[in-house]
Design a protein around this motif. Structure first.
Motif, mmCIF file in Angstrom:
data_model
loop_
_atom_site.group_PDB
_atom_site.id
_atom_site.type_symbol
_atom_site.label_atom_id
_atom_site.label_comp_id
_atom_site.label_asym_id
_atom_site.label_seq_id
_atom_site.Cartn_x
_atom_site.Cartn_y
_atom_site.Cartn_z
ATOM 1 N N ALA A 6 -36.023 23.311 26.155
ATOM 2 C CA ALA A 6 -36.618 22.058 25.683
ATOM 3 C C ALA A 6 -35.519 21.034 25.427
ATOM 4 N N CYS A 49 -35.142 16.777 24.089
ATOM 5 C CA CYS A 49 -35.703 15.495 23.677
ATOM 6 C C CYS A 49 -34.570 14.642 23.135
ATOM 7 N N ARG A 87 -43.535 22.318 20.735
ATOM 8 C CA ARG A 87 -44.426 21.195 20.470
ATOM 9 C C ARG A 87 -43.768 20.167 19.555
ATOM 10 N N HIS A 90 -41.239 18.171 21.650
ATOM 11 C CA HIS A 90 -41.900 17.263 22.588
ATOM 12 C C HIS A 90 -42.683 16.159 21.897
ATOM 13 N N PHE A 98 -47.388 12.315 25.015
ATOM 14 C CA PHE A 98 -46.219 13.182 24.923
ATOM 15 C C PHE A 98 -45.210 12.937 26.042
ATOM 16 N N TYR A 99 -45.627 12.305 27.124
ATOM 17 C CA TYR A 99 -44.695 12.090 28.236
ATOM 18 C C TYR A 99 -43.635 11.070 27.858
ATOM 19 N N SER A 117 -37.593 13.396 27.586
ATOM 20 C CA SER A 117 -38.105 14.639 27.025
ATOM 21 C C SER A 117 -38.637 15.470 28.184
ATOM 22 N N ASN A 118 -38.502 16.786 28.124
ATOM 23 C CA ASN A 118 -38.937 17.606 29.257
ATOM 24 C C ASN A 118 -40.377 18.114 29.098
ATOM 25 N N TYR A 119 -41.210 17.367 28.375
ATOM 26 C CA TYR A 119 -42.616 17.738 28.282
ATOM 27 C C TYR A 119 -43.269 17.720 29.677
ATOM 28 N N CYS A 145 -50.771 21.031 22.216
ATOM 29 C CA CYS A 145 -50.038 19.841 21.766
ATOM 30 C C CYS A 145 -50.974 18.786 21.182
ATOM 31 N N ASN A 197 -40.195 13.881 34.343
ATOM 32 C CA ASN A 197 -40.771 13.854 33.001
ATOM 33 C C ASN A 197 -41.262 12.484 32.546
#
Length: 260
Positions: free
Chosen positions: A53, A55, A121, A124, A136-137, A141-143, A179, A248
């Motif tokens: 993850a 962010c 979560r 993200h 969340f995008y 961030s690698n969501y 999420c 992402n």
């Protein structure tokens, strides 16, 4: 007084938090975050690890990673903080400390799937909780790696995510649903005492006096050639960041509030 020794249990993942010095917004600009993405990719060659993850916020970053050898985590983070600080100082023409004195690291057991998912979560959800995004995008961030099931060149799926369902699409759907239940808990407002106000004025006046002495060429010399110029980064680094952001970043139909 000596620092407390870190607990580095084998086989655990680690939630890393690293803040800019004095919590300044030193990585608010996209180009600086591009540098961090490139350094994260380079760090895998320095110390083998799995990155689950990412962010990048304006004044801090969150990582969820798992070194092949847990005892190598301090060496990994020391190299990342040092190399990124040198690159970002050279890029922005500044000198001095870039990161806070020490990073935060929380160990998470491999079988504690609930905690892993909660940590994923939380990481993200940072842009949404900060009011930068409605969803969340986020390009830093690698969501999207979990939501779109596309490779961003830096991160990979955590085993706890892959155990959500029997297929990748179902894993993605369940994680997205998980999420949506996230509720940000606001932190209490910080108290400002008279001493803090005086210190703030002193620091502000000192910065004003030292504006002409921001660049320190001697400090920015490295053992090898670091191809970073003022407001310019190598093309290879740029391509790493572009691939991550395309995977992402926000696309048509995604909710957005504002961009940095």
């Amino acid at each position: 007084m000596a620092r407390a020794k870190r607990l580095l249990p084998a086989g655990h993942s680690f939630h890393i938090t690293l803040r800019c010095n004095s919590r300044q917004f030193l990585i608010a600009k996209g180009l600086r975050r591009d540098v961090l993405l490139a350094v994260l990719a380079k760090a895998k060659q320095k110390v083998p690890h799995r990155l689950y993850a990412v962010c990048l916020m304006a004044n801090h970053l969150h990582l969820l990673l798992k070194p092949e050898d847990a005892k190598e985590l301090p060496r990994l983070m020391h190299w990342f903080a040092w190399y990124s600080a040198m690159a970002l100082n050279r890029l922005s023409g500044r000198c001095g400390h870039f990161w806070e004195a020490r990073y935060y690291a929380t160990a998470i057991a491999p079988k504690d799937h609930r905690r892993v998912l909660n940590t994923l979560r939380y990481i993200h959800a940072n842009p949404k909780a900060a009011g930068i995004r409605k969803g969340f995008y986020d390009p830093y961030s690698n969501y999207g790696h979990y939501g779109r099931l596309e490779c961003d060149g830096i991160s990979e799926w955590h085993p706890s995510f892959l155990q959500l369902a029997s297929s990748l699409k179902d894993c993605s759907r369940r994680y997205a649903r998980f999420c949506q239940y996230y509720r940000h808990k606001s932190k209490g407002g910080s108290r400002c005492h008279w001493g803090s106000r005086i210190l703030k004025r002193l620091v502000s006046s000192a910065r004003t006096r030292s504006k002409r002495k921001r660049v320190s060429p001697g400090q920015q010399r490295l053992p090898w050639d670091l191809d970073v110029l003022l407001n310019q980064i190598p093309e290879v680094w740029h391509q790493v960041a572009v691939r991550f952001r395309k995977t992402n970043g926000i696309r048509d139909g995604d909710q957005t509030l504002r961009l940095w």
